[in-house]
Design a protein around this motif. Structure first.
Motif, PDB file in Angstrom:
ATOM      1  N   HIS A  54       0.834  -1.211   0.000  1.00 24.26           N
ATOM      2  CA  HIS A  54       0.000   0.000   0.000  1.00 24.26           C
ATOM      3  C   HIS A  54       0.867   1.258   0.000  1.00 24.26           C
ATOM      4  N   LYS A  55       1.956   1.234   0.743  1.00 27.88           N
ATOM      5  CA  LYS A  55       2.825   2.416   0.858  1.00 27.88           C
ATOM      6  C   LYS A  55       3.619   2.680  -0.418  1.00 27.88           C
ATOM      7  N   LEU A  56       3.731   1.657  -1.281  1.00 26.75           N
ATOM      8  CA  LEU A  56       4.375   1.903  -2.577  1.00 26.75           C
ATOM      9  C   LEU A  56       3.526   2.843  -3.429  1.00 26.75           C
ATOM     10  N   VAL A  57       2.208   2.738  -3.244  1.00 23.41           N
ATOM     11  CA  VAL A  57       1.289   3.606  -3.987  1.00 23.41           C
ATOM     12  C   VAL A  57       1.043   4.904  -3.235  1.00 23.41           C
ATOM     13  N   HIS A  58       0.985   4.822  -1.903  1.00 23.56           N
ATOM     14  CA  HIS A  58       0.747   6.003  -1.055  1.00 23.56           C
ATOM     15  C   HIS A  58       1.877   6.117  -0.034  1.00 23.56           C
ATOM     16  N   PRO A  59       3.047   6.595  -0.473  1.00 22.95           N
ATOM     17  CA  PRO A  59       4.240   6.603   0.408  1.00 22.95           C
ATOM     18  C   PRO A  59       4.110   7.461   1.657  1.00 22.95           C
ATOM     19  N   GLN A  60       3.202   8.439   1.665  1.00 21.45           N
ATOM     20  CA  GLN A  60       3.057   9.325   2.823  1.00 21.45           C
ATOM     21  C   GLN A  60       2.045   8.800   3.841  1.00 21.45           C
ATOM     22  N   SER A  61       1.394   7.710   3.510  1.00 19.39           N
ATOM     23  CA  SER A  61       0.345   7.207   4.400  1.00 19.39           C
ATOM     24  C   SER A  61       0.942   6.590   5.664  1.00 19.39           C
ATOM     25  N   VAL A  62       0.204   6.705   6.752  1.00 14.57           N
ATOM     26  CA  VAL A  62       0.587   6.110   8.029  1.00 14.57           C
ATOM     27  C   VAL A  62      -0.473   5.077   8.393  1.00 14.57           C
ATOM     28  N   ILE A  63      -0.082   3.816   8.319  1.00 16.05           N
ATOM     29  CA  ILE A  63      -1.039   2.734   8.526  1.00 16.05           C
ATOM     30  C   ILE A  63      -0.546   1.826   9.648  1.00 16.05           C
ATOM     31  N   SER A  64      -1.374   1.618  10.632  1.00 13.05           N
ATOM     32  CA  SER A  64      -1.014   0.698  11.714  1.00 13.05           C
ATOM     33  C   SER A  64      -1.478  -0.702  11.352  1.00 13.05           C
TER      34      SER A  64
END
Length: 480
Positions: free
Chosen positions: A366-376
């Motif tokens: 997921h972070k490859l597409v949305h690198p700024q996202s913070v996901i727990s």
């Protein structure tokens, strides 16, 4: 480090073991076995060493901190296995102490990998001791000592953390000794229930007890050469099937059930994943082997038992699964890495770690597409702390490295690649039987002494989940 408290505790641990050595002694007396002297001598020697360690450090007091805990657990398992091997040697079960030590380690770590070539020829005392080591090691020999001797002086959860399987052992009640006692009450209740059910189904009392000890400890030692397959009785298999699932389930869920929180068991995400893995594997193998034996009911029965036996890391067998098609054999091999739930008596990686790892991979994609996202990372409603996530990744990586490294070493001991890799997977995961020359139709007796010693410590590494043993070899552990 307070070495006095370490030695004192080890002495108490050996005293507890010497008491349990009297149990197979009584079995030997009842059956008039020729192993009576072996158990009497072993009990006296173990008690003598235990008294010496305890009395010479009797004045040692203090809190058992993490360093002491790691030393107690690591040395405790080695010492208990060493003294637990004495009856095998004195009774003439094995011609070498290496074989005796391997069998004892396999018993206490609940691995069930044996070097006995004719199990049914052994006296009842020896057969009972093999199964009893499973039951004692299943929940943890130090946890048992905590439950039995609350005055031992353990004042922290560090012992439980160092010995219990899973990323974070559950403390059920404020006092750790009460937690240990509750765990063993649940453990004992399930043990008694299985013995009763097997006896009602027609199994002899001795066989019911020994198979129950091996089931609840997820060990797999059987008093029969062909394991459960020697009976070929469906009712025996389905009872053991049920209790293998129960033994591989987190025991804290049973505590919640006792409090009336029955939904907790079925709502637990790890339990759901655990059952799903078992169900999917059973369906796939049933379909695959039905093409060979052309009997759907028998295929389902065989697949159900073997899948559950491997996933729970019990290691019982009803047939030689190495003759199954390659697709089914690959599923069985992969299941050796799954293991039971955290907080169960099962070994291997554990389902909760695999769940966290899969969630971590999903997050990274997921972070490859949305690198700024913070996901727990969440398991159900619970957010998993990042330090736990990193611990899981580190553990799985270390697990794989030990698997690969040990497999390569075994290849130098005249083992083929299938036997080598499956032997390491089965011992590191505390499963028992593998494939090839260590498959269910064979055992580990043909291995070299070096290979047996190596795999003995691999079993201990697997049971104590690597870091408890590995940490004592690091320089930082010995610094003040």
């Amino acid at each position: 480090m307070e070495f006095g408290i370490v030695l004192k505790t080890l002495g108490q641990l050996l005293l507890v073991e010497s008491i349990f050595l009297l149990t197979p002694l009584s079995i030997s007396i009842y059956y008039n076995g020729d192993d009576l002297t072996a158990f009497l001598t072993a009990a006296l020697v173990t008690a003598a060493v235990g008294f010496f360690l305890y009395l010479s450090n009797k004045k040692s007091h203090g809190i058992v901190r993490y360093k002491e805990s790691f030393m107690i657990v690591a040395l405790g398992w080695i010492l208990v296995s060493f003294f637990g091997a004495i009856p095998f040697t004195l009774a003439g079960t094995f011609g070498s102490f290496v074989d005796s030590f391997f069998e004892a380690v396999s018993g206490f770590t609940t691995t069930g990998a044996t070097v006995l070539t004719n199990i049914e020829a052994e006296p009842h005392g020896i057969l009972f001791w093999r199964s009893l080591t499973h039951w004692l090691g299943g929940m943890g020999i130090l946890v048992f000592t905590l439950a039995l001797l609350p005055a031992i002086g353990f004042s922290s959860v560090s012992i439980l953390k160092a010995e219990s399987p899973g990323p974070s052992p559950t403390k059920l009640v404020p006092k750790i000794t009460k937690t240990a006692q509750l765990l063993y009450i649940i453990y004992l209740f399930l043990t008694v229930m299985q013995i009763i059910l097997l006896k009602i189904a027609g199994m002899s009392f001795f066989d019911s007890v020994t198979h129950t000890f091996a089931t609840m400890g997820t060990g797999g030692f059987s008093p029969m050469n062909k394991s459960i397959g020697a009976y070929n009785i469906p009712s025996y298999e389905w009872i053991i099937f049920l209790f293998m699932i129960l033994a591989g389930t987190n025991f804290s869920l049973y505590y919640d059930a006792l409090l009336g929180k029955f939904k907790t068991l079925f709502m637990d995400k790890e339990f759901q994943f655990y059952i799903s893995v078992i169900a999917i594997a059973i369906v796939l193998i049933t379909i695959n082997i039905t093409n060979s034996i052309d009997n759907l009911a028998l295929s389902f029965r065989q697949a159900s038992f073997q899948v559950t036996s491997i996933v729970s890391t019990t290691g019982f067998t009803t047939l030689d699964y190495s003759i199954w098609p390659d697709f089914s054999k690959m599923i069985i091999f992969l299941l050796m890495f799954f293991g039971g739930s955290a907080g169960s008596t099962g070994g291997a990686i554990k389902h909760i770690r695999i769940m966290i790892l899969l969630k971590y991979i999903k997050r990274e994609l997921h972070k490859l597409v949305h690198p700024q996202s913070v996901i727990s990372i969440r398991i159900g409603d619970q957010a998993i702390p990042e330090d736990i996530v990193q611990n899981v990744i580190s553990f799985v990586l270390m697990y794989i490295l030990i698997f690969v490294g040990t497999s390569l070493v075994l290849l130098t001991q005249n083992l083929d690649i299938l036997s080598s890799t499956s032997a390491v997977a089965a011992t590191l995961g505390n499963v028992g039987p593998g494939f090839g020359i260590v498959g269910p139709a064979n055992n580990y007796s043909s291995l070299t002494s070096f290979a047996k010693i190596l795999l003995s410590f691999v079993m201990i590494f697997g049971r104590l989940e690597i870091y408890t043993i590995l940490i004592i070899f690091t320089p930082i552990f010995w610094r003040n």
